[in-house]
Scaffold this active site. Structure first.
Site, PDB file in Angstrom:
ATOM      1  N   TYR A   1       0.824  -1.217   0.000  1.00  0.00           N
ATOM      2  CA  TYR A   1       0.000   0.000   0.000  1.00  0.00           C
ATOM      3  C   TYR A   1       0.856   1.264   0.000  1.00  0.00           C
ATOM      4  O   TYR A   1       0.465   2.291  -0.541  1.00  0.00           O
ATOM      5  CB  TYR A   1      -0.913   0.025   1.229  1.00  0.00           C
ATOM      6  CG  TYR A   1      -2.251  -0.638   1.041  1.00  0.00           C
ATOM      7  CD1 TYR A   1      -2.349  -1.946   0.591  1.00  0.00           C
ATOM      8  CD2 TYR A   1      -3.431   0.046   1.340  1.00  0.00           C
ATOM      9  CE1 TYR A   1      -3.572  -2.561   0.442  1.00  0.00           C
ATOM     10  CE2 TYR A   1      -4.663  -0.565   1.192  1.00  0.00           C
ATOM     11  CZ  TYR A   1      -4.725  -1.869   0.735  1.00  0.00           C
ATOM     12  OH  TYR A   1      -5.942  -2.473   0.596  1.00  0.00           O
TER      13      TYR A   1
ATOM     14  N   LYS B   1       2.769 -15.455   1.322  1.00  0.00           N
ATOM     15  CA  LYS B   1       3.010 -16.257   0.114  1.00  0.00           C
ATOM     16  C   LYS B   1       4.492 -16.606   0.070  1.00  0.00           C
ATOM     17  O   LYS B   1       5.216 -16.197  -0.852  1.00  0.00           O
ATOM     18  CB  LYS B   1       2.595 -15.458  -1.140  1.00  0.00           C
ATOM     19  CG  LYS B   1       1.103 -15.472  -1.418  1.00  0.00           C
ATOM     20  CD  LYS B   1       0.552 -16.828  -1.872  1.00  0.00           C
ATOM     21  CE  LYS B   1       0.922 -17.141  -3.313  1.00  0.00           C
ATOM     22  NZ  LYS B   1       0.341 -18.445  -3.733  1.00  0.00           N
TER      23      LYS B   1
ATOM     24  N   ASP C   1      -3.556 -17.852  -0.452  1.00  0.00           N
ATOM     25  CA  ASP C   1      -4.630 -18.418  -1.282  1.00  0.00           C
ATOM     26  C   ASP C   1      -5.302 -19.578  -0.553  1.00  0.00           C
ATOM     27  O   ASP C   1      -6.523 -19.740  -0.593  1.00  0.00           O
ATOM     28  CB  ASP C   1      -4.103 -18.850  -2.662  1.00  0.00           C
ATOM     29  CG  ASP C   1      -2.844 -19.705  -2.596  1.00  0.00           C
ATOM     30  OD1 ASP C   1      -2.210 -19.776  -1.524  1.00  0.00           O
ATOM     31  OD2 ASP C   1      -2.489 -20.312  -3.625  1.00  0.00           O
TER      32      ASP C   1
ATOM     33  N   ASP D   1      -6.298  -7.150   3.981  1.00  0.00           N
ATOM     34  CA  ASP D   1      -7.441  -6.459   3.363  1.00  0.00           C
ATOM     35  C   ASP D   1      -8.391  -7.481   2.741  1.00  0.00           C
ATOM     36  O   ASP D   1      -9.595  -7.472   2.974  1.00  0.00           O
ATOM     37  CB  ASP D   1      -6.924  -5.487   2.295  1.00  0.00           C
ATOM     38  CG  ASP D   1      -8.052  -4.796   1.553  1.00  0.00           C
ATOM     39  OD1 ASP D   1      -8.975  -4.290   2.218  1.00  0.00           O
ATOM     40  OD2 ASP D   1      -8.024  -4.779   0.309  1.00  0.00           O
TER      41      ASP D   1
ATOM     42  N   ASP E   1     -12.215  -9.151   4.341  1.00  0.00           N
ATOM     43  CA  ASP E   1     -13.506  -9.065   3.644  1.00  0.00           C
ATOM     44  C   ASP E   1     -14.161 -10.441   3.580  1.00  0.00           C
ATOM     45  O   ASP E   1     -15.375 -10.570   3.755  1.00  0.00           O
ATOM     46  CB  ASP E   1     -13.331  -8.526   2.216  1.00  0.00           C
ATOM     47  CG  ASP E   1     -13.600  -7.032   2.140  1.00  0.00           C
ATOM     48  OD1 ASP E   1     -13.469  -6.366   3.188  1.00  0.00           O
ATOM     49  OD2 ASP E   1     -13.947  -6.529   1.055  1.00  0.00           O
TER      50      ASP E   1
HETATM   51  C1  IPM Z   1     -10.419  -1.294   3.965  1.00  0.00           C
HETATM   52  C2  IPM Z   1     -10.696  -0.676   2.635  1.00  0.00           C
HETATM   53  C3  IPM Z   1      -9.575   0.288   2.296  1.00  0.00           C
HETATM   54  C4  IPM Z   1      -8.296  -0.509   2.199  1.00  0.00           C
HETATM   55  C5  IPM Z   1      -9.802   1.132   1.022  1.00  0.00           C
HETATM   56  C6  IPM Z   1     -11.116   1.895   1.106  1.00  0.00           C
HETATM   57  C7  IPM Z   1      -8.668   2.059   0.749  1.00  0.00           C
HETATM   58  O1  IPM Z   1     -10.862  -1.660   1.667  1.00  0.00           O
HETATM   59  O2  IPM Z   1     -10.320  -0.553   4.964  1.00  0.00           O
HETATM   60  O3  IPM Z   1     -10.331  -2.513   4.030  1.00  0.00           O
HETATM   61  O4  IPM Z   1      -7.981  -1.083   1.145  1.00  0.00           O
HETATM   62  O5  IPM Z   1      -7.577  -0.585   3.199  1.00  0.00           O
HETATM   63 MG    MG Z   2     -10.861  -3.633   2.431  1.00  0.00          MG
END
Ligand code: IPM
Ligand code: MG
Length: 358
Positions: free
Chosen positions: A141, A191, A223, A247, A251
């Site tokens: 990032y 990885k 993965d 990240d 999710d």
């Molecule tokens: C998160 C989001 C952010 C990230 C984006 C909105 C920049 O996806 O907080 O997980 O990638 O960190």
């Molecule tokens: Mg995210």
């Protein structure tokens, strides 16, 4: 000393869910005689529209002075065409970096009563309780060099995934210590079969494990972890991962609960100052309708009270109230199975009511 709280509602449903959480904050502040100084400022697209920057200087200054920042959500189609510096998401990344919030704690847990909301079978998902510890201020990032080269053919673009040993050690320490307070299991994800940076990550985490004999350490390739989270999520207690893998995996983990509107997060610096945000985004499609689920934001407030504001007992009360809210059958639109659901502002009133009557 009076603790400072900065409220940054942001865009879309960020505004509504933050309002709800602030109602709970004001209530507990008064009821339990807490001394907080509370400031609220605009951030993200809303700030950009007013003053031409998604993160005005005043926001950065107040955030640096605050013990805890409550961050709603930012972004929306209205601002999607802007250059990166002007985009609402830049506010989020700037705050993370400038405040040194390297440790991102993303719990994913499932209330038994909501097992039916998960996309997975109840037998697989029941009892889910995972903590993802995501590195938040390094990795790909922020790695340099990065860029787009458009004066050669073919044009190209590149980023750098880079970690030094101190960055890995400090995030792994948070993860090992979190595991010690939970079920004593830590899975480190990378990885290492492909990337040097991952091999390096694995060797440092392995070396550190000697200092945590009470934590059972395992390693997984990212993965595979994506697959394992869906096949057998209850094998995990704490997962530690880099910025990018964390990240993606967080999710997946959040989705397993079927209710991203319930999940909080904390981003901490080394002295436990932090920024607290719900795992969900600004949801422009439902913004302004007073139907968003504010529980993730209220639970984020609870994490702020626990980690940064020295009010663990109050945090316990809010967590217990959220649990009771769910157990008593109250639902918001995202987790409702029929038309019987509360709107955003009704949720905070219920939570306050439960705390008042306990
Ligand atoms: C998160 C989001 C952010 C990230 C984006 C909105 C920049 O996806 O907080 O997980 O990638 O960190
Ligand atoms: Mg995210």
């Amino acid at each position: 000393m009076t603790k400072k709280i900065l409220i940054l509602p942001g865009d879309g449903i960020g505004q509504e869910v933050t309002k709800s959480a602030v109602e709970v904050l004001n209530f507990v502040t008064e009821k339990f005689n807490l001394a907080f100084s509370i400031t609220s400022l605009e951030v993200g697209g809303t700030a950009y529209d007013k003053c031409g920057s998604p993160i005005p200087d005043e926001v950065l200054k107040s955030a640096k002075e605050a013990d805890a920042v409550l961050f709603g959500a930012v972004g929306g189609p209205k601002w999607d065409q802007l250059e990166w510096d002007d985009r609402p998401e830049n506010a989020l990344l700037t705050l993370r970096k400038e405040l040194n919030l390297f440790a991102n704690l993303r719990p994913a847990f499932l209330f038994d009563e909501l097992s039916g909301a998960s996309p997975l079978k109840e037998s697989v998902i029941k009892g889910l309780d995972i903590l993802i510890v995501r590195e938040l201020t390094g990795g790909i990032y922020f790695g340099e060099p990065r860029g787009v080269i458009d004066d050669v053919k073919p044009n190209y673009a590149f980023n750098t995934m880079i970690y030094n040993e101190d960055e890995i050690t400090r995030i792994a320490k948070v993860a090992f210590e979190s595991a010690q307070k939970r079920k004593g299991k830590l899975c480190s994800v990378e990885k290492a079969n492909v990337l040097e940076v991952s091999k390096f990550w694995r060797s440092i985490v392995t070396e550190m494990s000697a200092d945590y004999p009470d934590v059972e350490l395992s390693h997984q390739l990212a993965d595979n972890t994506a697959m394992q989270l869906v096949l057998n999520p209850n094998q995990f207690d704490v997962i530690v991962a880099s910025n990018l893998f964390g990240d993606i995996l967080s999710d997946i983990a959040a989705t397993l609960t079927g209710s991203i509107g319930m999940l909080p997060s904390a981003s901490l610096d080394s002295s436990f100052k932090g920024m607290y945000e719900p795992c969900h985004g600004s949801a422009p499609d439902i913004a302004g309708k007073n139907i968003a689920n504010p529980i993730a934001m209220i639970a984020s407030l609870s994490m702020a009270l626990r980690y940064s504001l020295n009010a663990e007992a109050i945090s316990d009360k809010i967590d217990a109230a959220i649990k009771k809210f769910v157990q008593n059958g109250y639902r918001t639109i995202d987790i409702a199975t029929d038309d019987n659901f509360l709107n955003t502002s009704e949720v905070s009133k219920k939570i306050i009511n439960i705390i008042e009557n306990e």
